[in-house]
Write an enzyme that holds these catalytic residues in place. Structure first.
Site, PDB file in Angstrom:
ATOM      1  N   ASP A 170      -6.818 -23.728  12.266  1.00 13.46           N
ATOM      2  CA  ASP A 170      -6.480 -22.434  11.688  1.00 13.46           C
ATOM      3  C   ASP A 170      -7.780 -21.801  11.177  1.00 13.46           C
ATOM      4  O   ASP A 170      -8.551 -22.451  10.469  1.00 13.46           O
ATOM      5  CB  ASP A 170      -5.507 -22.686  10.509  1.00 13.46           C
ATOM      6  CG  ASP A 170      -4.943 -21.405   9.956  1.00 13.46           C
ATOM      7  OD1 ASP A 170      -5.712 -20.433   9.799  1.00 13.46           O
ATOM      8  OD2 ASP A 170      -3.734 -21.380   9.670  1.00 13.46           O
ATOM      9  N   LYS A 208      -5.854  -4.224  10.711  1.00 18.57           N
ATOM     10  CA  LYS A 208      -6.885  -3.902  11.711  1.00 18.57           C
ATOM     11  C   LYS A 208      -7.895  -2.922  11.092  1.00 18.57           C
ATOM     12  O   LYS A 208      -9.113  -3.082  11.217  1.00 18.57           O
ATOM     13  CB  LYS A 208      -6.250  -3.276  12.953  1.00 18.57           C
ATOM     14  CG  LYS A 208      -5.347  -4.218  13.735  1.00 18.57           C
ATOM     15  CD  LYS A 208      -6.125  -5.383  14.315  1.00 18.57           C
ATOM     16  CE  LYS A 208      -5.279  -6.317  15.145  1.00 18.57           C
ATOM     17  NZ  LYS A 208      -5.950  -7.593  15.460  1.00 18.57           N
ATOM     18  N   ASN A 243       9.585  -7.071  21.546  1.00 19.91           N
ATOM     19  CA  ASN A 243       9.491  -5.747  20.922  1.00 19.91           C
ATOM     20  C   ASN A 243       8.809  -4.764  21.863  1.00 19.91           C
ATOM     21  O   ASN A 243       9.081  -3.574  21.833  1.00 19.91           O
ATOM     22  CB  ASN A 243       8.636  -5.814  19.648  1.00 19.91           C
ATOM     23  CG  ASN A 243       9.357  -6.550  18.541  1.00 19.91           C
ATOM     24  OD1 ASN A 243      10.505  -6.248  18.246  1.00 19.91           O
ATOM     25  ND2 ASN A 243       8.697  -7.540  17.957  1.00 19.91           N
ATOM     26  N   SER A 275      -7.350  -2.294  17.377  1.00 22.36           N
ATOM     27  CA  SER A 275      -6.202  -1.710  18.078  1.00 22.36           C
ATOM     28  C   SER A 275      -6.213  -0.197  17.944  1.00 22.36           C
ATOM     29  O   SER A 275      -6.679   0.348  16.931  1.00 22.36           O
ATOM     30  CB  SER A 275      -4.930  -2.267  17.442  1.00 22.36           C
ATOM     31  OG  SER A 275      -3.818  -1.494  17.794  1.00 22.36           O
ATOM     32  N   TYR A 331      -2.131 -14.381  24.314  1.00 22.00           N
ATOM     33  CA  TYR A 331      -2.008 -13.567  25.538  1.00 22.00           C
ATOM     34  C   TYR A 331      -3.364 -12.985  25.954  1.00 22.00           C
ATOM     35  O   TYR A 331      -3.847 -13.242  27.069  1.00 22.00           O
ATOM     36  CB  TYR A 331      -0.982 -12.462  25.265  1.00 22.00           C
ATOM     37  CG  TYR A 331      -0.840 -11.419  26.345  1.00 22.00           C
ATOM     38  CD1 TYR A 331      -0.748 -11.763  27.698  1.00 22.00           C
ATOM     39  CD2 TYR A 331      -0.757 -10.068  26.008  1.00 22.00           C
ATOM     40  CE1 TYR A 331      -0.593 -10.793  28.676  1.00 22.00           C
ATOM     41  CE2 TYR A 331      -0.589  -9.090  26.979  1.00 22.00           C
ATOM     42  CZ  TYR A 331      -0.522  -9.463  28.312  1.00 22.00           C
ATOM     43  OH  TYR A 331      -0.364  -8.494  29.269  1.00 22.00           O
ATOM     44  N   PRO A 361      11.785   4.097  14.893  1.00 21.07           N
ATOM     45  CA  PRO A 361      10.978   4.559  13.749  1.00 21.07           C
ATOM     46  C   PRO A 361       9.534   4.073  13.868  1.00 21.07           C
ATOM     47  O   PRO A 361       9.293   2.935  14.246  1.00 21.07           O
ATOM     48  CB  PRO A 361      11.661   3.905  12.542  1.00 21.07           C
ATOM     49  CG  PRO A 361      13.028   3.543  13.000  1.00 21.07           C
ATOM     50  CD  PRO A 361      12.946   3.307  14.472  1.00 21.07           C
ATOM     51  N   GLY A 362       8.609   4.951  13.547  1.00 20.07           N
ATOM     52  CA  GLY A 362       7.191   4.566  13.560  1.00 20.07           C
ATOM     53  C   GLY A 362       6.493   4.839  14.888  1.00 20.07           C
ATOM     54  O   GLY A 362       5.284   4.697  14.990  1.00 20.07           O
ATOM     55  N   TYR A 379       0.500  -4.244   9.522  1.00 17.20           N
ATOM     56  CA  TYR A 379      -0.263  -4.809  10.645  1.00 17.20           C
ATOM     57  C   TYR A 379      -1.442  -3.897  10.988  1.00 17.20           C
ATOM     58  O   TYR A 379      -2.583  -4.334  11.116  1.00 17.20           O
ATOM     59  CB  TYR A 379       0.648  -4.983  11.873  1.00 17.20           C
ATOM     60  CG  TYR A 379      -0.106  -5.032  13.170  1.00 17.20           C
ATOM     61  CD1 TYR A 379      -0.807  -6.175  13.543  1.00 17.20           C
ATOM     62  CD2 TYR A 379      -0.155  -3.917  14.026  1.00 17.20           C
ATOM     63  CE1 TYR A 379      -1.541  -6.203  14.715  1.00 17.20           C
ATOM     64  CE2 TYR A 379      -0.872  -3.942  15.196  1.00 17.20           C
ATOM     65  CZ  TYR A 379      -1.564  -5.094  15.544  1.00 17.20           C
ATOM     66  OH  TYR A 379      -2.288  -5.109  16.699  1.00 17.20           O
TER      67      TYR A 379
HETATM   68  N1  UFG Z   1       9.768   1.300  24.247  1.00 24.39           N
HETATM   69  C1  UFG Z   1      11.052   1.497  24.681  1.00 24.39           C
HETATM   70  N2  UFG Z   1      11.901   0.432  24.697  1.00 24.39           N
HETATM   71  C2  UFG Z   1      11.526  -0.819  24.310  1.00 24.39           C
HETATM   72  C3  UFG Z   1      10.196  -1.015  23.866  1.00 24.39           C
HETATM   73  C4  UFG Z   1       9.348   0.072  23.839  1.00 24.39           C
HETATM   74  O1  UFG Z   1      11.441   2.601  25.036  1.00 24.39           O
HETATM   75  O2  UFG Z   1      12.358  -1.747  24.341  1.00 24.39           O
HETATM   76  C5  UFG Z   1       8.822   2.431  24.266  1.00 24.39           C
HETATM   77  C6  UFG Z   1       8.228   2.783  22.906  1.00 24.39           C
HETATM   78  O3  UFG Z   1       9.055   3.694  22.216  1.00 24.39           O
HETATM   79  C7  UFG Z   1       6.878   3.369  23.312  1.00 24.39           C
HETATM   80  C8  UFG Z   1       6.491   2.583  24.567  1.00 24.39           C
HETATM   81  O4  UFG Z   1       7.715   2.056  25.055  1.00 24.39           O
HETATM   82  O5  UFG Z   1       7.023   4.715  23.666  1.00 24.39           O
HETATM   83  C9  UFG Z   1       5.523   1.446  24.308  1.00 24.39           C
HETATM   84  O6  UFG Z   1       6.039   0.615  23.283  1.00 24.39           O
HETATM   85  P1  UFG Z   1       5.389  -0.815  22.946  1.00 24.39           P
HETATM   86  O7  UFG Z   1       6.212  -1.433  21.866  1.00 24.39           O
HETATM   87  O8  UFG Z   1       5.207  -1.601  24.202  1.00 24.39           O
HETATM   88  O9  UFG Z   1       3.929  -0.440  22.448  1.00 24.39           O
HETATM   89  P2  UFG Z   1       3.491   0.464  21.200  1.00 24.39           P
HETATM   90  O10 UFG Z   1       2.659   1.557  21.762  1.00 24.39           O
HETATM   91  O11 UFG Z   1       4.611   0.824  20.319  1.00 24.39           O
HETATM   92  O12 UFG Z   1       2.638  -0.587  20.376  1.00 24.39           O
HETATM   93  C10 UFG Z   1       1.447  -1.124  20.896  1.00 24.39           C
HETATM   94  C11 UFG Z   1       1.199  -2.514  20.352  1.00 24.39           C
HETATM   95  C12 UFG Z   1       0.952  -2.476  18.858  1.00 24.39           C
HETATM   96  C13 UFG Z   1      -0.105  -1.476  18.547  1.00 24.39           C
HETATM   97  C14 UFG Z   1       0.264  -0.134  19.139  1.00 24.39           C
HETATM   98  C15 UFG Z   1      -0.789   0.915  18.933  1.00 24.39           C
HETATM   99  O13 UFG Z   1       2.300  -3.331  20.594  1.00 24.39           O
HETATM  100  O14 UFG Z   1       0.501  -3.737  18.449  1.00 24.39           O
HETATM  101  O15 UFG Z   1       0.425  -0.272  20.556  1.00 24.39           O
HETATM  102  O16 UFG Z   1      -1.945   0.556  19.533  1.00 24.39           O
HETATM  103  F1  UFG Z   1      -0.212  -1.357  17.213  1.00 24.39           F
END
Ligand code: UFG
Length: 337
Positions: A58, A152, A197, A124, A11, A292-293, A148
């Site tokens: 790879d 990083k 996700n 990240s 991406y 979570p997390g 993960y």
């Molecule tokens: N969220 C929802 N519903 C969903 C998906 C996400 O409400 O179906 C919310 C999450 O709780 C969060 C926000 O949307 O508040 C963003 O979530 P993402 O999963 O899009 O992104 P994150 O901030 O959790 O994670 C991203 C990258 C990771 C990286 C992280 C920190 O995907 O690889 O930022 O930099 F580790």
């Protein structure tokens, strides 16, 4: 000037490939297509109007990668390749540590052999862990909460130590915030496997009717509307940040960690409403418990990127929503043909 892009069909890699070519540099892509598609490279070629050299290799395969260094004069390496699914990393930590660290070791050893000194690493904002000290500045103490993230973190440390021991090296650690959106052509974009996700690809699949509704993870965070706040940035802006980092590395030695974000935090509901407005549609959603997390708020202090790289993000949240939806509409099944 020729740049090796590992994971160049992914991406962020594919968007960066285009911006590097637009900046007049040459590109060599290596990708094992573990989490990407060869079709992305065809689309990149369609956008730029010529062939782009790419290898199905790879990065942990030293012999195969050596051939790439032998066949091409490489000036600079941008290392995107790596596993990136947080949940999977919790279930398969060794797979993550092995792959994400080994590829760096292999690259560094070949760079030494071939006299290549410039290394741009795809890091990240996850290295800031769940710190509440927003906006995140690069000198904030770092720490992670999943394997993960640790890969990083560890890669950053390995690269710092290596650059210290090898003063000819120039290392730029780019800490991405939340890249979303797609190239305006709609030919390349984010193509996650299975149920997404991340928020934006999930939103796109709800908008297309593929998924029924968005699950908003928590509305009881200490944020203006209770939903999580993130620093979303357009993937094309992010790609241009890499071009600036490549140029910077050419003239500097040592290691710099640099945030790539807009410096603006938007909530989940801000993004939902921007998406609805930008694309004139309605997104059904429900409020679910927190995931979570997840932390409440994450956004960048983007001063250093401006000072050192002369880079700032230009595109708006509406641009991001429009371009993400354009990609989704034109490619309802991603790169699957
Ligand atoms: N969220 C929802 N519903 C969903 C998906 C996400 O409400 O179906 C919310 C999450 O709780 C969060 C926000 O949307 O508040 C963003 O979530 P993402 O999963 O899009 O992104 P994150 O901030 O959790 O994670 C991203 C990258 C990771 C990286 C992280 C920190 O995907 O690889 O930022 O930099 F580790």
């Amino acid at each position: 000037m020729s740049v090796l892009l590992t994971g160049g069909a992914g991406y962020i890699g594919s968007h960066t490939c285009i911006e590097i070519l637009n900046a007049g540099m040459d590109v060599v892509v290596v990708d094992n297509y573990a989490n990407s598609s060869p079709i992305a490279m065809k689309r990149v070629e369609e956008i730029v109007g010529h062939e782009v050299k790419h290898y199905a290799v790879d990065c942990c395969d030293e012999a195969a990668l050596r051939k790439v260094f032998e066949e091409n004069k490489i000036d600079s390496v941008v290392h995107f390749a790596g596993y990136k699914a947080v949940g999977e990393s919790v279930r398969k930590p060794l797979m993550y540590y092995k792959n994400n660290l080994d590829s760096t070791f292999t690259l560094l050893s070949l760079m030494k052999e071939f006299g290549v000194t410039d290394f741009i690493f795809s890091s990240s904002a996850t290295v800031y862990g769940l710190s509440e000290a927003v906006p995140y500045k690069e000198d904030l103490p770092t720490g992670c909460i999943n394997p993960y993230g640790w890969t990083k973190f560890m890669n950053e440390q390995i690269l710092r130590d290596y650059a210290f021991a090898n003063p000819e090296m120039s290392v730029v650690l780019l800490r991405y915030f939340n890249p979303i959106g797609a190239h305006e052509s709609g030919l390349i974009g984010d193509d996650p496997e299975g149920i997404p996700n991340n928020l934006m690809p999930y939103v796109c699949q709800v908008a297309s009717g593929k998924l029924e509704k968005l699950h908003v993870f928590g509305n009881d965070y200490p944020t203006p509307d209770g939903t999580g706040v993130r620093d979303y940035l357009h993937v094309v802006d992010l790609a241009q940040g890499h071009v600036a980092a490549i140029k910077y590395a050419k003239d500097h030695k040592g290691t710099e960690a640099i945030n790539l974000g807009t410096g603006i935090g938007y909530s989940v509901l801000d993004l939902v409403h921007a998406f609805e407005e930008a694309n004139d549609l309605t997104l059904p959603y429900v409020i679910d418990p927190r995931r979570p997390g997840d932390g409440a708020t994450s956004y960048a202090d983007s001063t250093k990127a401006k000072e050192l790289l002369g880079w700032t993000a230009k595109k708006t949240l509406v641009d991001m929503c429009r371009d993400a939806w354009n990609w989704q509409k034109k490619n309802p099944r991603g790169y699957e043909e």
